[in-house]
Design an enzyme around this catalytic site. Structure first.
Site, PDB file in Angstrom:
ATOM      1  N   VAL A  90       0.806  -1.219   0.000  1.00  0.00           N
ATOM      2  CA  VAL A  90       0.000   0.000   0.000  1.00  0.00           C
ATOM      3  C   VAL A  90       0.837   1.266   0.000  1.00  0.00           C
ATOM      4  O   VAL A  90       0.364   2.341  -0.388  1.00  0.00           O
ATOM      5  CB  VAL A  90      -0.968   0.014   1.213  1.00  0.00           C
ATOM      6  N   ALA A 133      -1.453  -7.746   5.942  1.00  0.00           N
ATOM      7  CA  ALA A 133      -0.928  -8.533   4.831  1.00  0.00           C
ATOM      8  C   ALA A 133       0.592  -8.479   4.869  1.00  0.00           C
ATOM      9  O   ALA A 133       1.180  -7.396   4.954  1.00  0.00           O
ATOM     10  CB  ALA A 133      -1.438  -7.992   3.500  1.00  0.00           C
ATOM     11  N   ALA A 145       5.190  -5.559   7.225  1.00  0.00           N
ATOM     12  CA  ALA A 145       3.832  -5.522   6.673  1.00  0.00           C
ATOM     13  C   ALA A 145       3.845  -4.831   5.327  1.00  0.00           C
ATOM     14  O   ALA A 145       4.557  -3.845   5.140  1.00  0.00           O
ATOM     15  CB  ALA A 145       2.882  -4.794   7.616  1.00  0.00           C
ATOM     16  N   ASP A 146       3.057  -5.351   4.411  1.00  0.00           N
ATOM     17  CA  ASP A 146       2.849  -4.671   3.138  1.00  0.00           C
ATOM     18  C   ASP A 146       1.577  -3.843   3.155  1.00  0.00           C
ATOM     19  O   ASP A 146       1.432  -2.902   2.378  1.00  0.00           O
ATOM     20  CB  ASP A 146       2.801  -5.694   1.997  1.00  0.00           C
ATOM     21  N   ARG A 147       0.652  -4.203   4.047  1.00  0.00           N
ATOM     22  CA  ARG A 147      -0.556  -3.394   4.225  1.00  0.00           C
ATOM     23  C   ARG A 147      -1.207  -3.782   5.548  1.00  0.00           C
ATOM     24  O   ARG A 147      -1.331  -4.956   5.879  1.00  0.00           O
ATOM     25  CB  ARG A 147      -1.537  -3.611   3.069  1.00  0.00           C
TER      26      ARG A 147
END
Length: 352
Positions: A93, A255, A245-247
């Site tokens: 994100v 995620a 974390a990626d989102r």
């Protein structure tokens, strides 16, 4: 000294090709947005913060070469190219949030008659360049807050054993790292006994990249395969799990690299605190829960081959999601540059 995955001087951008690590150290020139999209999509650069920074810097490099004196055209080009960059890795994100901010900036400057095209370009490029500086500052703050929180859970001068998954260090950010930044801060504080890193199949970011960083930093560490996590927690006294974390959604669902979810379940069973370390730019308040996160699926070859050598039976079908979602109920705390919060506190502590 931390590894340098992004080398930038105005008009010149190079990234460390992470596909070649640990056997080769080679930098790739990024001449513009098309190159930026390719190095992100091919995972020559990876990690949500680094993806955002490299994508935006690729636009800055291209914009600097553009002699177009029309603000309207520049604004349109900026919006189109940022949306294109987002498509390279849609689960992360940070680049979407950065793109929204930059498009808003371009719209405001385009509408202001007092801002000339030259000033427009200069301010826009400066804004992107400051992202590089801010990311390192944010990472160091994440490291500090995470280190303090984990140490508080100890009795006396006890030492910490941490498990981490995937790569969240200097190679995934502008520098220092998120989850690996917490580990680095614990090591600098002389409170880290040992860190365990997973290999992180199928792309082996842990074995190739995290292990490479830990050896480079002389941090005491051991590599384990992904299927050893439960055995590790049963036989070794693990103080905490720290992942990136990626989102992160509004309710705290997260995620991250595939395999994170099962580590969180295992940690819950063994009463090991499970922390997510991420800048606030990874928190997406527009999504209520992890059910709304688009999960990227990667090519089958990442599972079936190691390099040029096939390890899977020919003809077998593959399912290769790059990420999974860890429910907030399994997360002890989310470590940000603003402090450490429980998933339930995000609405109150993080601006909408």
């Amino acid at each position: 000294m931390s590894l340098e995955s992004i080398i930038y001087r105005r008009g010149n951008l190079e990234i460390l090709d992470q596909l070649l690590l640990p056997s080769q150290t080679r930098y790739v020139k990024v001449m513009g947005v098309e190159d930026g999209w390719k190095v992100i999509n091919k995972m020559q650069v990876r990690g949500a913060p680094a993806i955002a920074i490299v994508g935006c810097l690729s636009l800055a490099v291209e914009l600097l070469k553009d002699d177009n004196s029309n603000k309207i055209n520049m604004r349109q080009e900026i919006e189109g190219k940022l949306n294109y960059l987002i498509s390279a890795r849609p689960t992360a994100v940070n680049i979407k949030i950065a793109a929204d901010e930059l498009i808003n900036l371009a719209n405001n400057m385009s509408a202001d008659e007092n801002i000339s095209p030259d000033i427009f370009k200069e301010r826009f490029i400066n804004y992107i360049e400051n992202m590089l500086v801010k990311d390192i500052q944010d990472n160091k703050a994440i490291g500090k807050f995470g280190c303090e929180t984990i140490i508080k859970s100890l009795e006396g001068d006890g030492q910490v054993r941490v498990l981490t998954h995937c790569n969240t260090g200097s190679l995934a950010t502008a520098g220092y790292g998120t989850a690996l930044g917490v580990i680095r801060s614990l090591h600098e504080s002389k409170r880290l006994d040992h860190v365990y890193c997973t290999e992180t199949r199928p792309y082996n970011q842990g074995a190739r990249l995290t292990a490479y960083e830990l050896v480079h930093e002389k941090i005491p560490a051991t590599l384990i395969v992904d299927s050893m996590v439960a055995a590790l927690m049963r036989t070794k006294k693990i103080t905490a799990v720290v992942v990136g974390a990626d989102r992160v959604t509004a309710n705290g669902d997260t995620a991250n690299k595939i395999g994170t979810y099962q580590i969180a379940i295992t940690a819950k069973y063994h009463n090991v605190p499970f922390y997510v370390a991420a800048p606030t730019t990874s928190i997406d308040m527009s999504l209520k829960s992890g059910d709304s996160i688009k999960i990227e699926e990667r090519p089958e070859r990442e599972m079936t081959h190691v390099g040029e050598f096939r390890i899977a039976a020919p003809g077998i079908s593959c399912w290769n999601p790059s990420f999974d979602v860890t429910p907030s109920s399994l997360i002890t705390g989310i470590i940000t540059e603003k402090g450490v919060f429980t998933p339930n506190e995000l609405h109150e502590k993080i601006p909408q």
